[in-house]
Design a protein around this motif. Structure first.
Motif, PDB file in Angstrom:
ATOM      1  N   HIS A   1       1.041  -1.232   0.089  1.00 34.23           N
ATOM      2  CA  HIS A   1      -0.338  -0.281   0.083  1.00 34.23           C
ATOM      3  C   HIS A   1       1.319   1.244  -0.022  1.00 34.23           C
ATOM      4  O   HIS A   1       0.633   2.480  -1.037  1.00 34.23           O
ATOM      5  N   ASP A   2       2.156   1.146   0.840  1.00 37.90           N
ATOM      6  CA  ASP A   2       2.372   2.013   0.840  1.00 37.90           C
ATOM      7  C   ASP A   2       3.774   2.565  -0.144  1.00 37.90           C
ATOM      8  O   ASP A   2       3.691   4.038  -0.676  1.00 37.90           O
ATOM      9  N   ASP A  15       1.195   4.910  -2.456  1.00 42.40           N
ATOM     10  CA  ASP A  15       1.079   6.204  -1.949  1.00 42.40           C
ATOM     11  C   ASP A  15       2.293   6.862  -2.305  1.00 42.40           C
ATOM     12  O   ASP A  15       2.244   8.154  -3.115  1.00 42.40           O
ATOM     13  N   ASP A  16       3.561   6.267  -3.060  1.00 44.27           N
ATOM     14  CA  ASP A  16       4.488   7.507  -2.927  1.00 44.27           C
ATOM     15  C   ASP A  16       5.126   7.587  -4.505  1.00 44.27           C
ATOM     16  O   ASP A  16       5.637   8.048  -4.904  1.00 44.27           O
ATOM     17  N   LYS A  61      -4.979   0.450   5.968  1.00 41.59           N
ATOM     18  CA  LYS A  61      -5.422   1.321   4.267  1.00 41.59           C
ATOM     19  C   LYS A  61      -4.986   0.392   3.250  1.00 41.59           C
ATOM     20  O   LYS A  61      -3.857  -1.069   3.500  1.00 41.59           O
ATOM     21  N   GLN A 120       8.075   2.930   4.287  1.00 47.20           N
ATOM     22  CA  GLN A 120       7.680   3.746   4.640  1.00 47.20           C
ATOM     23  C   GLN A 120       9.436   5.002   4.377  1.00 47.20           C
ATOM     24  O   GLN A 120      10.410   4.377   4.142  1.00 47.20           O
ATOM     25  N   LYS A 121       8.926   5.448   2.676  1.00 46.21           N
ATOM     26  CA  LYS A 121      10.216   6.795   2.150  1.00 46.21           C
ATOM     27  C   LYS A 121      11.613   7.435   3.015  1.00 46.21           C
ATOM     28  O   LYS A 121       9.685   8.186   3.987  1.00 46.21           O
TER      29      LYS A 121
END
Lengths: 515, 333
Positions: free
Chosen positions: A500-501, A504-505, B2, B212-213
C-alpha cells in the motif's frame, strides 16, 4: 500455455461433475437427504385382530401387504404374548401366522408396520408373468338373468374395460337402483357384484382390500376394491365411488380371492386398524431402506460404528485443507507449519472451541517456558524435540488431571491434541522467538489459531459433517477447488496492504510541487 | 488499515507472491538445480569452478566430534564467519570480527566464548537452521572487509546488494542497510533500510524503511541519495554469471563489496523476496515480461510448434546481458 490449460480444466470439470453427479445419483437412488435433520413422515399402522378362542390349538393367518404400490414398509413387528409368529411368503403373498398350542377366551393379536410414502412406485406394479384370464362365474336364477341384463345395459354405454367398470359401478351404486341391481345387491356387496360382473364380461377382475391412512384414526376397516386387468396391468377401482387408480393415502393391503384373515380354533374374529403419522430422520430411513443398493457400496454405513466415526473425521480433513489453502493463497495469513492448523482444528472438534483454545494456548505457553530453559542445556536437535514431546505429555496429563479435580469434564479431552505436532510447534515458535522476536511469534501463532478456528467452525457445521460423511464423493469437488486455487497467480489479500505504502509514493508529481 | 486495489497494483506491475511462485520460480527454476543454491557449500565449490568471486572457504565442520577441539583451528584466524550450509534467510550466520583475549568479538561488539561457538556449531549440525531441520554442516569462511564507501551507512551489519537475476539478466537491485531497529540484520521487514538502486549506474533511486520512504539513514542521518555503488558493471556481471553457473532462471544474488577484493558473491536464493519492489518503488513485472518477450521474439516460433526452440537468453555472454540491461532499464547513463 493453452495446451496445458485445456486438460487441466477438463480434469477440474470431471472432478466437479463426478462429485456432484455421484452425490445426486446417490441422493436419488438411496434417498439420502442433502440436509441434516431432514425428516420424513411415516405411517405407523397397527392391525388389531380380536377373536374368541375355543380352548384348542389356534392358528391365525393374516394377509400382510407385500410391496403396496406407493408405499414402502420401513419396519414391521408383531406383538402377541403367548403366540409364535412368523411371516410366510408364498406366490408373492405375505401372510403373518400366529400359532398357539392352547388358548381360550378373548384373544388379541397386534401387527404393527411403518409405511413410507413412495409416490414413484405408485404406478410401477409388479406385472404378472402371464396375462390372467377371466374366471368363470356362475349365478343362480334369478340372479343370472339380472346380471345378464345389467351387463348388457352397461356394455351398450361403454367401450373399454375401464368404462365398463365405471358404468357398472354407477348402476350398482345409484340412489335409485333398478330391479336387477337391487336383486344382485340383496345377497352380495357392491364390490363382489362388480367383480363377478366384470369377470362375466370377460375382463379379468379380482377383489382387493385397501386401507385409507389418515392421521390419528382408530378402529378403521379395510375398504374393498375391485382390480381389473386391462392394458397389461391391474387397475384398482373403488366400486362405491367409482374412483379409478389408487389414491395417495391408500395402502393396498390384500390382493386376490383368498380371505385376508383365517382363524382356526377361534370364532367371532374381527380386524381393526389404527394409525398415526410419525416423523423419523430421513437419513435413518435411507440407511434402512436402501442398504442393499449398489450405491450403498460407496457409503460407509456397512462398517462398524467405530470405523464409521474414524471415516467421519477422515472425510472432514479435505475441508480443513481447503481452508488452509484459501487462507494461505488468497488471504496470505502466515501460519506456523502448513497443515498444523487442521490438526489443531480436529482437536478442537473433540474439545469444543473455548476449552480447546484455552488449553492449547496454555500448553504452548508453558511449553515455550520450558523450551527456553532447554535451550541453555545445549541439547542436540532430535533429543531436544523428544524431550519436548515427553514434557508436553506431562503438561497435558497434569492439565487434564487438574481440570478433572476442579470438576471440568473437558479437562480430559485435552489428550486429543496431537502431542508431536504441539512439540514441533513449540520448538518452531521458540526458534522464531529467538530469531525474529516475540512479534513474529504472535503473528504466526495467531495466524495458525485463526486458520484453525476457521477450519473448526466450518468442520463443526452440521451441514458439512453431514455432507462429507454421507456424500464422501463431494470431496472431489473440494479437490477441484484446491487445484483451481493452485493456479491462482493474483495478489493475496495481505499484499494489498503490504504494497500500500508503495502506491502512495508512486505519484509522478515531483517532490517540490507537493504541498 | 489502508488497502490498495488489486487493479492498481497490477497497473503498477507489482509482482505478487502467487505469481512469483507459479509463473517465475515454478516455471524457470528446475527443481533438480535447487540444491546448488540451497546448499551454500555446493554453491561455493561451484563458484570456485566458474571463477566467481566468493569469500574463501577455510574449512568445513561436518562431524560432531570435530567440534570438541575446534578452538585449535579457530585460534588461527582473526575474523571468520560461521554459516550453516543449508540455512535460509540469514539464519545461523555468526560473524566474528576479531578476538579479545580468549573471547571472540561478534559483529555487534558483543564477546562470546568458545563454548558459545561450540553450541552454535552443534545446533547447526543438528539442523536447527536448515530449511527443513535436516542435518547440516558448518562452513567457516573468510570475513569480508567492508568497502569504505559504506562508512556511516550501516549499523553493525553487512551492507549487501541484492540483485534479482531473471534468465541471466539482472533486472532489479537494492542495497540493504542494517539499522539499530533491525538489530544488525539486513531483512527489510525487520527494519533494515532498503535502497533501490538504478540498474544502469548503481545510484540510489529511492529508499525505504518499514515500507515508508526515507531520505536519510535513521541511525547516522547520512543522506541516502548520495549512495553510488562503485564497480557497478563488475558487480552486475558477477550477478549475471550466477545464471550460467546454476542454470536457475529466477534467482536473487546477494553481493557484498570487499575493500581489497571487489564484489564478492555471498549467497544465492532460489526464492528471492518481493520487498526489492518496495525499495525501488517500482514493480518487477514489466521488466520480467520485457525479458520474456525479448527472448520469445529472438527465438521465433517455427510453424507447427507451440514453443520457441529455446528459451536460453539470446546474449550468451554475461557482459552482453549486463550491457543490454543497462541500456534498457538504466535511468542515469
Amino acid at each position: 500455455m493453452n495446451q496445458m490449460r485445456l486438460p487441466f480444466y477438463l480434469i477440474i470439470a470431471a472432478l466437479v461433475l463426478g462429485g456432484l453427479g455421484t452425490a445426486w445419483a446417490r441422493h436419488q437412488a438411496m434417498q439420502i437427504p442433502f440436509f441434516p435433520n431432514e425428516t420424513q413422515s411415516v405411517w405407523l399402522v397397527e392391525a388389531r385382530i380380536d377373536f374368541f378362542a375355543l380352548g384348542d390349538s389356534v392358528q391365525v393367518s393374516f394377509d400382510l401387504p407385500a410391496g403396496p404400490p406407493g408405499f414402502d414398509i420401513f419396519t414391521e413387528q408383531a406383538a402377541s404374548p403367548g403366540y409364535g409368529f412368523s411371516i410366510v411368503e408364498h406366490n408373492g403373498e405375505r401372510r403373518g401366522e400366529w400359532t398357539r398350542r392352547e388358548a381360550s377366551g378373548p384373544q388379541t393379536l397386534y401387527y404393527k408396520a411403518q409405511f413410507v410414502a413412495e409416490p414413484d412406485t405408485r404406478d410401477a406394479r409388479a406385472r404378472d408373468d402371464q396375462a390372467p384370464r377371466a374366471r368363470d362365474v356362475y349365478w343362480e336364477e334369478p340372479e343370472a338373468t339380472a346380471a345378464n341384463q345389467l351387463l348388457e345395459q352397461a356394455l351398450q354405454t361403454s367401450s373399454t374395460p375401464e368404462s365398463l367398470a365405471r358404468e357398472l359401478s354407477k348402476r350398482l351404486t345409484s340412489s335409485d337402483l333398478d330391479q336387477n341391481a337391487e336383486l344382485l345387491l340383496s345377497s352380495r356387496s357392491v364390490a363382489s357384484s362388480l367383480e363377478r360382473l366384470m369377470n362375466q364380461a370377460g375382463v379379468p377382475a379380482r377383489l382387493s382390500m385397501g386401507l385409507y391412512v389418515e392421521d390419528a384414526r382408530r378402529r378403521q376397516a379395510l375398504t374393498p376394491l375391485v382390480e381389473i386387468y386391462s392394458d397389461d396391468r391391474w387397475q384398482a377401482f373403488n366400486p362405491v365411488t367409482g374412483q379409478q387408480g389408487i389414491p395417495e393415502n391408500l395402502v393396498l393391503w390384500h390382493q386376490g380371492s383368498q380371505a385376508y384373515l383365517d382363524v382356526i380354533g377361534g370364532r367371532q374374529s374381527t380386524v381393526s386398524f389404527s394409525m398415526i403419522r410419525q416423523t423419523v430422520p430421513a437419513l435413518e430411513l435411507a440407511k434402512a431402506q436402501h442398504s442393499d443398493s449398489p450405491f450403498a457400496l460407496l457409503g460407509v454405513y456397512r462398517l462398524s460404528i467405530e470405523e464409521q466415526s474414524m471415516f467421519k473425521l477422515l472425510f472432514l480433513l479435505p475441508l480443513g485443507a481447503l481452508v488452509v489453502v484459501f487462507m494461505r493463497v488468497l488471504v496470505g495469513i502466515k501460519t506456523s507449519g502448513t497443515f498444523m492448523p487442521i490438526l489443531i482444528a480436529l482437536a478442537f472438534l473433540q474439545t469444543s472451541l473455548a476449552p480447546g483454545l484455552i488449553s492449547f494456548v496454555s500448553i504452548v505457553g508453558l511449553g515455550l517456558l520450558l523450551r527456553s530453559y532447554l535451550s541453555h542445556l545445549n541439547l542436540l536437535l532430535v533429543p531436544r524435540i523428544a524431550t519436548l514431546v515427553v514434557l508436553v505429555i506431562f503438561l497435558i496429563s497434569i492439565l487434564s488431571l487438574v481440570g478433572y479435580q476442579l470438576g471440568f469434564n473437558t479437562g480430559m479431552t485435552i489428550t486429543f491434541f496431537p502431542m508431536i505436532i504441539i512439540a514441533w510447534t513449540i520448538e518452531r515458535m521458540s526458534i522464531l522467538w529467538e530469531e525474529e522476536g516475540p512479534q513474529e511469534v504472535v503473528t504466526q501463532g495467531g495466524g495458525s489459531l485463526i486458520v484453525a478456528v476457521l477450519a473448526y467452525l466450518l468442520m463443526q457445521l452440521p451441514l458439512s459433517n453431514h455432507l462429507t460423511f454421507n456424500f464422501p464423493e463431494l470431496n472431489l469437488v473440494i479437490l477441484a477447488l484446491i487445484m483451481v486455487m493452485g493456479q491462482y497467480t493474483g495478489y493475496k489479500l495481505t499484499e494489498l496492504r503490504r504494497f500500500h505504502d508503495m502506491v502512495d509514493d508512486a505519484p509522478d508529481v515531483p517532490e517540490e510541487k507537493r504541498p | 488499515m489502508k488497502w490498495v486495489s488489486p487493479w492498481r497494483l497490477k497497473r503498477m506491475g507489482i509482482l505478487g507472491m502467487n505469481c512469483r511462485n507459479r509463473e517465475f520460480i515454478g516455471r524457470y527454476n528446475e527443481r533438480e538445480r535447487y540444491p546448488l543454491v540451497d546448499d551454500k557449500l555446493k554453491t561455493k565449490l561451484l563458484a570456485e569452478d566458474y571463477g566467481l568471486a566468493m569469500p574463501a572457504l577455510r574449512f568445513v565442520v561436518s562431524q560432531q566430534h570435530e567440534i570438541g577441539h575446534i578452538e585449535r583451528k579457530l585460534y588461527d584466524f582473526d575474523g571468520f564467519v560461521l554459516k550453516p550450509a543449508k540455512g535460509s534467510g540469514g539464519k545461523g550466520i555468526l560473524v566474528i570480527t576479531g578476538r579479545h583475549g580468549d573471547k571472540f568479538v561478534k559483529a555487534s561488539g558483543a564477546e562470546i566464548g568458545i563454548e558459545d561457538i561450540r553450541r552454535h556449531m552443534t545446533n547447526t549440525l543438528a539442523g536447527l537452521y536448515s530449511l527443513s531441520g535436516q542435518p547440516d554442516v558448518v562452513i567457516v569462511e573468510d570475513l569480508i572487509e567492508f568497502d569504505d564507501s559504506f562508512e556511516g551507512y550501516s549499523h553493525e551489519g553487512v551492507p549487501d546488494i541484492r540483485i534479482v537475476v531473471f534468465q541471466g539478466y539482472p533486472v532489479m537491485a537494492m542495497l540493504r542497510l542494517a539499522t539499530h531497529a533491525s538489530d544488525g540484520k539486513a531483512n527489510l521487514h525487520q527494519g533494515a533500510v532498503g535502497v533501490g538502486l538504478d540498474i544502469g549506474s548503481g545510484r540510489c533511486l529511492h529508499a525505504v524503511q518499514f515500507a515508508q520512504k526515507i531520505k536519510r539513514h535513521p541511525d547516522t542521518d547520512k543522506p541516502l541519495n548520495e549512495i553510488r555503488i562503485g564497480d557497478w558493471r563488475q558487480l552486475m556481471i558477477l550477478a549475471a554469471r550466477c545464471y550460467d553457473m546454476t542454470g536457475l532462471g529466477y534467482i536473487g544474488t546477494d553481493i557484498v563489496l570487499d575493500k581489497s577484493r571487489g564484489p564478492q558473491l555471498l549467497e544465492l536464493n532460489a526464492r528471492p523476496g518481493l520487498s526489492i519492489q518496495v525499495a525501488n518503488g517500482e514493480g518487477l513485472l514489466p521488466r520480467l515480461r520485457h525479458i520474456e518477450a525479448m527472448i520469445r521474439t529472438h527465438w521465433k516460433i517455427l510453424p507447427g510448434y507451440h514453443k520457441p526452440l529455446s528459451n536460453r537468453p539470446p546474449h550468451a555472454d554475461a557482459e552482453d546481458r549486463v550491457d543490454y540491461v543497462i541500456r534498457t532499464f538504466g535511468r542515469h547513463q
